[in-house]
Write a protein that holds these residues in place. Structure first.
Motif, PDB file in Angstrom:
ATOM      1  N   ALA A  21      94.057  18.824 -18.816  1.00 11.50           N
ATOM      2  CA  ALA A  21      93.360  19.207 -20.043  1.00 11.50           C
ATOM      3  C   ALA A  21      91.910  19.573 -19.765  1.00 11.50           C
ATOM      4  N   ALA A  22      91.240  18.804 -18.901  1.00 14.35           N
ATOM      5  CA  ALA A  22      89.837  19.066 -18.595  1.00 14.35           C
ATOM      6  C   ALA A  22      89.665  20.406 -17.892  1.00 14.35           C
ATOM      7  N   GLN A  72      87.279  30.165 -25.380  1.00 17.87           N
ATOM      8  CA  GLN A  72      86.280  29.723 -26.358  1.00 17.87           C
ATOM      9  C   GLN A  72      85.491  28.505 -25.885  1.00 17.87           C
ATOM     10  N   ALA A  73      85.768  28.062 -24.638  1.00 13.10           N
ATOM     11  CA  ALA A  73      85.091  26.893 -24.067  1.00 13.10           C
ATOM     12  C   ALA A  73      85.248  25.655 -24.965  1.00 13.10           C
ATOM     13  N   LEU A  74      86.456  25.453 -25.486  1.00  8.72           N
ATOM     14  CA  LEU A  74      86.741  24.291 -26.322  1.00  8.72           C
ATOM     15  C   LEU A  74      87.178  23.116 -25.455  1.00  8.72           C
ATOM     16  N   SER A  75      86.887  21.934 -25.895  1.00 14.33           N
ATOM     17  CA  SER A  75      87.354  20.731 -25.203  1.00 14.33           C
ATOM     18  C   SER A  75      88.718  20.342 -25.755  1.00 14.33           C
ATOM     19  N   LEU A  76      89.719  20.280 -24.891  1.00 13.72           N
ATOM     20  CA  LEU A  76      91.048  19.867 -25.340  1.00 13.72           C
ATOM     21  C   LEU A  76      91.113  18.368 -25.599  1.00 13.72           C
ATOM     22  N   LEU A  77      90.365  17.599 -24.817  1.00 15.40           N
ATOM     23  CA  LEU A  77      90.427  16.149 -24.949  1.00 15.40           C
ATOM     24  C   LEU A  77      89.589  15.645 -26.121  1.00 15.40           C
ATOM     25  N   ARG A  78      88.505  16.354 -26.429  1.00 17.32           N
ATOM     26  CA  ARG A  78      87.649  15.953 -27.550  1.00 17.32           C
ATOM     27  C   ARG A  78      87.374  17.188 -28.425  1.00 17.32           C
ATOM     28  N   PRO A  79      88.396  17.661 -29.110  1.00 16.66           N
ATOM     29  CA  PRO A  79      88.223  18.879 -29.914  1.00 16.66           C
ATOM     30  C   PRO A  79      87.320  18.637 -31.121  1.00 16.66           C
ATOM     31  N   GLY A  80      86.560  19.656 -31.484  1.00 14.95           N
ATOM     32  CA  GLY A  80      85.739  19.585 -32.691  1.00 14.95           C
ATOM     33  C   GLY A  80      86.616  19.630 -33.924  1.00 14.95           C
ATOM     34  N   ARG A  81      86.094  19.174 -35.034  1.00 10.42           N
ATOM     35  CA  ARG A  81      86.944  19.051 -36.215  1.00 10.42           C
ATOM     36  C   ARG A  81      87.308  20.400 -36.830  1.00 10.42           C
ATOM     37  N   HIS A  82      86.655  21.463 -36.410  1.00 11.87           N
ATOM     38  CA  HIS A  82      86.987  22.796 -36.919  1.00 11.87           C
ATOM     39  C   HIS A  82      87.781  23.630 -35.902  1.00 11.87           C
ATOM     40  N   ASP A  83      87.980  23.099 -34.711  1.00 14.67           N
ATOM     41  CA  ASP A  83      88.577  23.908 -33.636  1.00 14.67           C
ATOM     42  C   ASP A  83      90.013  24.334 -33.941  1.00 14.67           C
ATOM     43  N   ALA A  84      90.836  23.404 -34.425  1.00 19.53           N
ATOM     44  CA  ALA A  84      92.242  23.727 -34.670  1.00 19.53           C
ATOM     45  C   ALA A  84      92.390  24.758 -35.783  1.00 19.53           C
ATOM     46  N   GLN A  85      91.683  24.563 -36.889  1.00 22.84           N
ATOM     47  CA  GLN A  85      91.752  25.534 -37.974  1.00 22.84           C
ATOM     48  C   GLN A  85      91.143  26.865 -37.535  1.00 22.84           C
ATOM     49  N   GLY A  86      90.150  26.797 -36.653  1.00 22.44           N
ATOM     50  CA  GLY A  86      89.580  28.023 -36.117  1.00 22.44           C
ATOM     51  C   GLY A  86      90.600  28.822 -35.325  1.00 22.44           C
ATOM     52  N   TYR A  87      91.455  28.132 -34.600  1.00 21.78           N
ATOM     53  CA  TYR A  87      92.516  28.810 -33.845  1.00 21.78           C
ATOM     54  C   TYR A  87      93.487  29.498 -34.801  1.00 21.78           C
ATOM     55  N   LEU A 120     101.716  20.090 -27.782  1.00 15.78           N
ATOM     56  CA  LEU A 120     100.832  19.850 -26.641  1.00 15.78           C
ATOM     57  C   LEU A 120     100.020  18.579 -26.867  1.00 15.78           C
ATOM     58  N   TYR A 121      99.481  18.411 -28.064  1.00 12.13           N
ATOM     59  CA  TYR A 121      98.677  17.221 -28.328  1.00 12.13           C
ATOM     60  C   TYR A 121      99.525  15.959 -28.406  1.00 12.13           C
ATOM     61  N   ARG A 122     100.758  16.085 -28.869  1.00 16.89           N
ATOM     62  CA  ARG A 122     101.646  14.913 -28.820  1.00 16.89           C
ATOM     63  C   ARG A 122     101.912  14.518 -27.374  1.00 16.89           C
ATOM     64  N   ALA A 123     102.060  15.540 -26.517  1.00 18.94           N
ATOM     65  CA  ALA A 123     102.283  15.272 -25.093  1.00 18.94           C
ATOM     66  C   ALA A 123     101.063  14.605 -24.464  1.00 18.94           C
ATOM     67  N   LEU A 124      99.868  15.068 -24.825  1.00 15.49           N
ATOM     68  CA  LEU A 124      98.645  14.465 -24.283  1.00 15.49           C
ATOM     69  C   LEU A 124      98.477  13.026 -24.765  1.00 15.49           C
ATOM     70  N   ARG A 125      98.825  12.762 -26.009  1.00 18.77           N
ATOM     71  CA  ARG A 125      98.752  11.380 -26.498  1.00 18.77           C
ATOM     72  C   ARG A 125      99.809  10.505 -25.831  1.00 18.77           C
ATOM     73  N   TRP A 126     100.984  11.076 -25.625  1.00 20.22           N
ATOM     74  CA  TRP A 126     102.069  10.356 -24.929  1.00 20.22           C
ATOM     75  C   TRP A 126     101.639   9.971 -23.516  1.00 20.22           C
ATOM     76  N   ALA A 127     100.906  10.849 -22.876  1.00 15.54           N
ATOM     77  CA  ALA A 127     100.443  10.583 -21.513  1.00 15.54           C
ATOM     78  C   ALA A 127      99.231   9.664 -21.486  1.00 15.54           C
ATOM     79  N   GLY A 128      98.662   9.367 -22.644  1.00 16.07           N
ATOM     80  CA  GLY A 128      97.495   8.496 -22.693  1.00 16.07           C
ATOM     81  C   GLY A 128      96.193   9.209 -22.408  1.00 16.07           C
ATOM     82  N   ALA A 129      96.205  10.554 -22.472  1.00 13.71           N
ATOM     83  CA  ALA A 129      95.018  11.322 -22.109  1.00 13.71           C
ATOM     84  C   ALA A 129      94.009  11.411 -23.254  1.00 13.71           C
ATOM     85  N   THR A 130      94.465  11.318 -24.496  1.00 15.91           N
ATOM     86  CA  THR A 130      93.574  11.454 -25.651  1.00 15.91           C
ATOM     87  C   THR A 130      94.235  10.837 -26.863  1.00 15.91           C
ATOM     88  N   ASP A 131      93.457  10.557 -27.874  1.00 14.41           N
ATOM     89  CA  ASP A 131      93.973  10.112 -29.172  1.00 14.41           C
ATOM     90  C   ASP A 131      93.858  11.221 -30.210  1.00 14.41           C
TER      91      ASP A 131
END
Length: 330
Positions: A33-34, A81-96, A120-131
């Motif tokens: 993700a990083a 867009q230089a977005l952080s996948l692990l710590r997305p901003g609160r407007h990033d998803a709707q922006g996409y 993808l985010y369910r997979a990252l949470r499953w792996a323990g990479a992000t909440d």
């Protein structure tokens, strides 16, 4: 592509991640993700889908392909867009989502992309990479136009013109989609013992959601099936021609949708008819049958729909003046 080898490949992809210790699983997911490592993120999402998804390792190849493509597109967008996948901003998803809509994508297509990104985010949470769960509260506008209006069925004249120019394979495949109402994946998965030309029925064993059903054959389809079996069935003159790329118990020598599109597309081109895919054939079957029997439930059963609403909204329509005889004398 047959089901058993595909399951094995999918299981192997899953084990690349599930065989890892929890800390190593988290470390690799965080790194992917990083770094916005597209290949690794697609692999992780596929593993999650096959391990934790509703259908597990029985998830259809088309679903896996769609989610892989959606994951890749979102990861590439995040990188651009230089977005952080692990710590997305609160407007990033709707922006996409807004980015996709502004680019001209239809709401239904955007919804599929959101489903993949959410996976993808369910997979990252499953792996323990992000909440993070950035797509939880996003909104995609509804498209109020019925599917059958946006993507109408082939007309009677169009199909007649194509049948005149189709070879034996293309003609039989066209009857399977436009008369039996089969999905292209269902048609390509048929085996010889699934056909019963005498009783005018066929057995779909690999329907959507792994649901089987028995489908009635039209007279034209039964006739085409007998002719096709005589040429290509076990013992037929063309059966052992050395050109088959699928197991000999399958009806068609090609097993992939893209190959089928290529072959039937040639018949459409010769007929001067725009080939819009296989689904307009299913919609032709649904619309013609509905106008004849006027029963959405029976049409839904013929098409293999779990919900009558699916048939009503996207696959069958009555003529605008359908009630004129019933209203006569009012």
């Amino acid at each position: 592509m047959t089901l058993a080898p595909y399951q094995g490949d999918l299981l192997a992809q899953t084990r690349e991640w599930t065989n890892l210790h929890d800390e190593e699983l988290r470390r690799r997911a965080v790194r992917a993700a990083a770094d916005k490592d597209v290949a690794a993120l697609v692999s992780l999402t596929t593993a999650y889908l096959a391990h934790q998804g509703g259908s597990g390792v029985l998830t259809s190849p088309r679903t896996v392909e769609a989610y892989a493509l959606g994951t890749r597109q979102f990861a590439e967008y995040a990188a651009a867009q230089a977005l952080s996948l692990l710590r997305p901003g609160r407007h990033d998803a709707q922006g996409y989502i807004n980015h996709l809509l502004a680019a001209g994508r239809k709401p239904a297509g955007v919804q599929l992309k959101v489903a993949a990104a959410g996976c993808l985010y369910r997979a990252l949470r499953w792996a323990g990479a992000t909440d993070a769960d950035p797509f939880r509260d996003t909104k995609v506008p509804k498209d109020r136009t019925p599917g059958i209006v946006k993507r109408p069925p082939y007309t009677e004249d169009e199909l007649a013109d194509v049948l005149e120019h189709a070879d034996v394979h293309a003609k039989f495949l066209l009857f399977l989609t436009a008369h039996a109402g089969l999905r292209i994946s269902e048609a390509l998965a048929l085996e010889w013992n699934d056909l019963d030309e005498t009783a005018k029925r066929l057995h779909v064993r690999s329907g959507k959601g792994r649901k089987g059903r028995v489908v009635a054959m039209s007279t034209s389809l039964a006739r085409a099936a007998r002719h096709y079996r005589g040429l290509y069935g076990p013992g037929g003159p063309e059966h052992m021609d050395g050109k088959r790329t699928t197991p000999s118990d399958h009806l068609f020598r090609y097993g992939h949708v893209m190959t089928a599109r290529y072959h039937i597309g040639k018949a459409f081109a010769l007929a001067g008819v725009d080939f819009r895919g296989f689904h307009p054939g299913r919609k032709y079957a649904g619309t013609r049958l509905l106008r004849q029997i006027k029963d959405f439930g029976r049409v839904a059963a013929h098409l293999g729909h779990e919900s009558v609403d699916t048939t009503r909204k996207g696959y069958a329509q009555l003529a605008a003046d359908d009630l004129k005889d019933d209203l006569m004398g009012w």
